[in-house]
Design an enzyme around this catalytic site. Sequence first.
Site, short mmCIF file in Angstrom:
data_model
loop_
_atom_site.label_atom_id
_atom_site.label_comp_id
_atom_site.label_asym_id
_atom_site.label_seq_id
_atom_site.Cartn_x
_atom_site.Cartn_y
_atom_site.Cartn_z
N LYS A 159 0.95 4.08 -2.84
CA LYS A 159 0.57 5.47 -2.53
C LYS A 159 1.74 6.43 -2.78
CE LYS A 159 -3.73 4.80 -1.40
NZ LYS A 159 -4.78 5.24 -2.30
N TYR A 171 0.83 -1.21 0.00
CA TYR A 171 0.00 0.00 0.00
C TYR A 171 0.86 1.27 0.00
CZ TYR A 171 -3.83 3.05 1.66
OH TYR A 171 -4.78 4.05 1.81
P1 NAI Z 1 -13.33 2.24 1.25
O1 NAI Z 1 -12.84 0.85 1.32
O2 NAI Z 1 -14.49 2.65 2.07
O3 NAI Z 1 -13.63 2.66 -0.26
C1 NAI Z 1 -12.80 2.28 -1.32
C2 NAI Z 1 -13.59 2.35 -2.59
O4 NAI Z 1 -12.79 1.89 -3.66
C3 NAI Z 1 -14.84 1.47 -2.54
O5 NAI Z 1 -15.93 2.18 -3.10
C4 NAI Z 1 -14.46 0.29 -3.41
O6 NAI Z 1 -15.55 -0.32 -4.02
C5 NAI Z 1 -13.55 0.96 -4.43
N1 NAI Z 1 -12.71 -0.01 -5.11
C6 NAI Z 1 -11.93 -0.95 -4.56
N2 NAI Z 1 -11.35 -1.68 -5.51
C7 NAI Z 1 -11.78 -1.21 -6.70
C8 NAI Z 1 -11.54 -1.56 -8.05
N3 NAI Z 1 -10.74 -2.57 -8.37
N4 NAI Z 1 -12.16 -0.83 -9.02
C9 NAI Z 1 -13.00 0.18 -8.71
N5 NAI Z 1 -13.25 0.56 -7.44
C10 NAI Z 1 -12.65 -0.13 -6.45
O7 NAI Z 1 -12.07 3.14 1.59
P2 NAI Z 1 -11.90 4.71 1.87
O8 NAI Z 1 -11.39 4.82 3.23
O9 NAI Z 1 -13.08 5.47 1.45
O10 NAI Z 1 -10.67 5.01 0.88
C11 NAI Z 1 -10.76 5.79 -0.28
C12 NAI Z 1 -9.35 6.13 -0.73
O11 NAI Z 1 -8.70 6.86 0.30
C13 NAI Z 1 -8.49 4.89 -1.00
O12 NAI Z 1 -7.65 5.12 -2.10
C14 NAI Z 1 -7.68 4.79 0.27
O13 NAI Z 1 -6.48 4.12 0.04
C15 NAI Z 1 -7.48 6.25 0.61
N6 NAI Z 1 -7.11 6.49 1.99
C16 NAI Z 1 -7.96 6.13 3.01
C17 NAI Z 1 -7.59 6.35 4.32
C18 NAI Z 1 -8.45 5.98 5.48
O14 NAI Z 1 -8.00 6.10 6.62
N7 NAI Z 1 -9.68 5.57 5.28
C19 NAI Z 1 -6.30 6.98 4.63
C20 NAI Z 1 -5.51 7.33 3.49
C21 NAI Z 1 -5.92 7.09 2.23
#
Ligand code: NAI
Length: 246
Positions: free
Chosen positions: A158, A154
């Site tokens: 990132k 990851y």
């Molecule tokens: P989440 O797990 O709630 O949402 C992730 C989204 O990406 C979901 O809608 C999922 O369906 C979609 N997704 C996953 N694989 C996919 C694929 N192959 N094709 C299309 N869509 C796909 O996670 P969250 O927390 O909303 O994360 C959103 C972004 O923020 C991610 O890139 C995550 O790495 C980043 N992030 C999140 C943090 C956190 O603490 N929640 C911290 C830093 C970054």
Amino acid sequence: MLRGKTAVVTGASRGIGKAIALGMAQNGANVAIVYAASESSAHEVLKKAESFGVAARAYQCNVADWNEARSVCEKIAADFGSVDILVNNAGIIKDNLLRRMSEEDFNAVIGVNLSGAFNFTRHLSRFVMRSKAGRIINISSASGIMGNPCQANYSAAKAGMIGLTKTAAKEFSGKNVTCNAIAPGFIDTDMTAALPQAVKERISTTVPLRRMGTAEEVANLAVFLASELSSYITGEVIRVDGGLCM
Ligand code: NAI
């Protein structure tokens, strides 16, 4: 603020992506909601976006798949007629100690987080460059800045997104397209919901602002970066982490 623009948000069926899609819609942008699997959740986001008086459509796509990404990007551009804003938000985690991490889990995380962002940027760039003020926003992570135990895959993905952001910023600058990265810290979403309560509490004590962030707090920055208010900011990595990476 974004009236008449079209925004594409990947991984927009929940969490940060959902908050960003709704933030864009609330500020007047038409939105393409790209989701992996949950049609019903995507439909809910679509209905909520429409309630702000904008056009919204949902597209199922595995962002890691080059061909699937290409055909969805072309469909989005044809449906909306233009694309001004791309938010590469889709992401997954598959945490493990580096010495135990499988090749499969390493590649899967690079595939969605990094290749997915490349695929959408690559396939939509010609449309975004036609916009008078195109915007690309990549959702990176504090993990990509600092590294994080159990997140070799990851944090590499990132950190890779930060390189992708800076290169895109340089390559597209001639067309007045800006490209920036947001690096969230610990944000309260489904991705972090699986963490045990004790771990969450420990995390919160290491954050200067003493709490996890919300998806809306990340979305607020995405809306700003999508707007004219950020017209002279490009190639930047902006943290939304309560001071975690200071
Ligand atoms: P989440 O797990 O709630 O949402 C992730 C989204 O990406 C979901 O809608 C999922 O369906 C979609 N997704 C996953 N694989 C996919 C694929 N192959 N094709 C299309 N869509 C796909 O996670 P969250 O927390 O909303 O994360 C959103 C972004 O923020 C991610 O890139 C995550 O790495 C980043 N992030 C999140 C943090 C956190 O603490 N929640 C911290 C830093 C970054």
